[in-house]
Design a protein around this motif. Sequence first.
Motif, PDB file in Angstrom:
ATOM      1  N   ARG A 389     -28.254 -14.371  47.708  1.00  0.00           N
ATOM      2  CA  ARG A 389     -27.864 -13.849  46.399  1.00  0.00           C
ATOM      3  C   ARG A 389     -28.317 -12.388  46.281  1.00  0.00           C
ATOM      4  O   ARG A 389     -29.450 -12.045  46.585  1.00  0.00           O
ATOM      5  CB  ARG A 389     -28.505 -14.667  45.271  1.00  0.00           C
ATOM      6  CG  ARG A 389     -28.081 -14.250  43.880  1.00  0.00           C
ATOM      7  CD  ARG A 389     -28.813 -15.066  42.834  1.00  0.00           C
ATOM      8  NE  ARG A 389     -28.383 -14.747  41.477  1.00  0.00           N
ATOM      9  CZ  ARG A 389     -28.810 -13.705  40.761  1.00  0.00           C
ATOM     10  NH1 ARG A 389     -29.683 -12.870  41.296  1.00  0.00           N
ATOM     11  NH2 ARG A 389     -28.357 -13.490  39.539  1.00  0.00           N
ATOM     12  N   SER A 393     -24.709 -11.165  42.158  1.00  0.00           N
ATOM     13  CA  SER A 393     -23.876 -12.316  42.507  1.00  0.00           C
ATOM     14  C   SER A 393     -24.242 -12.823  43.899  1.00  0.00           C
ATOM     15  O   SER A 393     -25.073 -12.238  44.609  1.00  0.00           O
ATOM     16  CB  SER A 393     -22.400 -11.933  42.462  1.00  0.00           C
ATOM     17  OG  SER A 393     -22.130 -10.898  43.392  1.00  0.00           O
ATOM     18  N   LYS A 415     -19.578 -14.836  42.951  1.00  0.00           N
ATOM     19  CA  LYS A 415     -19.884 -15.491  41.673  1.00  0.00           C
ATOM     20  C   LYS A 415     -21.413 -15.633  41.535  1.00  0.00           C
ATOM     21  O   LYS A 415     -22.161 -15.469  42.497  1.00  0.00           O
ATOM     22  CB  LYS A 415     -19.249 -16.901  41.634  1.00  0.00           C
ATOM     23  CG  LYS A 415     -17.757 -16.929  41.838  1.00  0.00           C
ATOM     24  CD  LYS A 415     -17.029 -16.432  40.607  1.00  0.00           C
ATOM     25  CE  LYS A 415     -15.529 -16.554  40.798  1.00  0.00           C
ATOM     26  NZ  LYS A 415     -15.073 -17.946  40.961  1.00  0.00           N
ATOM     27  N   THR A 416     -21.835 -15.946  40.329  1.00  0.00           N
ATOM     28  CA  THR A 416     -23.234 -16.294  40.102  1.00  0.00           C
ATOM     29  C   THR A 416     -23.346 -17.804  40.074  1.00  0.00           C
ATOM     30  O   THR A 416     -22.346 -18.524  39.929  1.00  0.00           O
ATOM     31  CB  THR A 416     -23.742 -15.711  38.783  1.00  0.00           C
ATOM     32  OG1 THR A 416     -23.013 -16.312  37.699  1.00  0.00           O
ATOM     33  CG2 THR A 416     -23.547 -14.190  38.726  1.00  0.00           C
TER      34      THR A 416
END
Length: 610
Positions: A389, A393, A415-416
């Motif tokens: 990460r 994101s 994406k998170t």
Amino acid sequence: MEANATTRATPAEFWKSVQGNLILLLLLLLIPTILVQAYIYHDRFETRRAKELQANLEVARATASNFESFLQNIVDCELVIGLALTGSEPMSDQDRDRILDQFQATNRELRAVLWLNPRGLTIASSLRTSIGLDVSDRSYYQAVVAGRDWTVSELFLGRVTADPTFVISRGIRNERGELLGVVAAAVASDRLDRVIRIDRSEGAGVSLVDHKGMHVHRYPATEFTWEQRNWLKSYPVIENALNGKEVTSRVTSALTSKKRLVGFAPVSSIGWVAAASRPEEDAMAEITSVLVPQTVLFLMVTLAAFCGALLLSRSISTPIKQLRNQALQFGRGENVVPGVSSGPSELKDLAKVFQEMAEKVRSREFELLESEEKFRTLFHSVPEPLALRGEASILEVNEAFCGLLGFSQDEAIGKTFAELGIWSDLNERNQLLGYLASNTEVSDFECHLRTKSGEIKTVVLSIKAVDREKQQGMLVIFRDITEWKRVEEALHATSRYARSLIEASVDPLVTISPDGKITDVNAATETVTGYDRNHLIWTDFSDYFTQPEEARAGYQAVFQEGAVRDYPLEIQHRDGHATSVLYNASVYRDEEGQIVGVFAAARDITERKR
């Protein structure tokens, strides 16, 4: 890009630079030197001024002494004249006038010589127009009448001539002290040159001031209006001299408005003051002519040193700026060979070191690329679910991550975790974020995650900070413990069931370690012994029987034979009564078949014995 590197620094940034620091260092050396030199020049100047003030005071003392000698001569002559005029044989008017005229002619400072009768009336005078003049209201007459032998009046405007005048008066008395008359010598203030004359440099002068602070005369002569003669008003410092103290001061002339150095010396016998002064500009011209060229030369040398140091600082700061710009270019990935063409040898050495460092950095970048490829290969080959990460994101996930949560790599990257909706319990997410706020790493954080299909899985997370591709990131390691949790819960359920069976037994049950220590009991054991479980655990099993040796032999037999049946013993209650029991016991083993203890059950046979 080059413009950014050469942007002019702000004043605050300049003084933090190398050149600014060199200039500050130079100022740190120059300013104390300048201050010390200024103090030396100032001290020399003030010393010269102090000497000039002292010289003026000495001249003022000499003037006061000369004037007192003049006064004493006049007073002595007045005494002789008075005795002659009051002698036993009467003197004719012609002889009296001749004596007065001769006295005036001998002393050119006198305007007139008067002979006063005891009532203050002028009965004879070298100035015939003043005969008959009543001076009884004058202070010089009143002071003699009051008993003084002689006195000197303040400066006043004469009634006959209207010129500035002062009077030296001497009383003539008989043997009984009766006043016979007064000899009064009227002195013209503008005729005192011969009395106080002291030749000095141009602009210098000496003066007399009466006891009321009125200027009497100055040599060389200077014209004063009556208002300008009030020196006590113009120079208040003279009051100290009128009180008998010697004074030196720097005053502003009431006539020229220029500064003068003056010394005041009291004429102690009559309360007058003698003054000697000189223009400060003239008095200090000699020392100024020496100090000014020296000061100019010192400042020029200092300025030249400062300019030289400034040029020298540029020879240091310019190569440093050159190295800085090269470093910025290198940081932007441009191909640049660090080096400087001029400057101190240390900077050239620094450029050489910088060049070596640049080569090492390029080599390490190459190694980093190789390391990055190895990391990627390892990242995707690890069986544990992993996610990398970034600051905002997900940068990368491996196949195990996709298998655990059901998302493809394309669905996860960019994406998170919140956008993927994997958090089943938001409180757990907030708790994890709280840990990360104060720690860079988290180990074995248990939480519940939701897969893409909606299944809830129990996962242990470990997070470590990593640097990858010049980016700060976090490596998140997932360990699926869902099945282990289910097994653990099943074991807990079995344990609770077994415990409930033990506690449900009305017979005392106990487990014993190989060294004879109680490791567990049920409630029935607590009842029959009178001790609670916490007291019994890890105490000796044999201590709770009426015959401890029999009890010890019984559990040792179990370890040797594997079991005993109906072994008779009596349990000793803490209040003293005994309970007859039959023990049935057997060993129990661990998963590897090793004996870990004895399980014993006691049957109460008290009623059977009865």
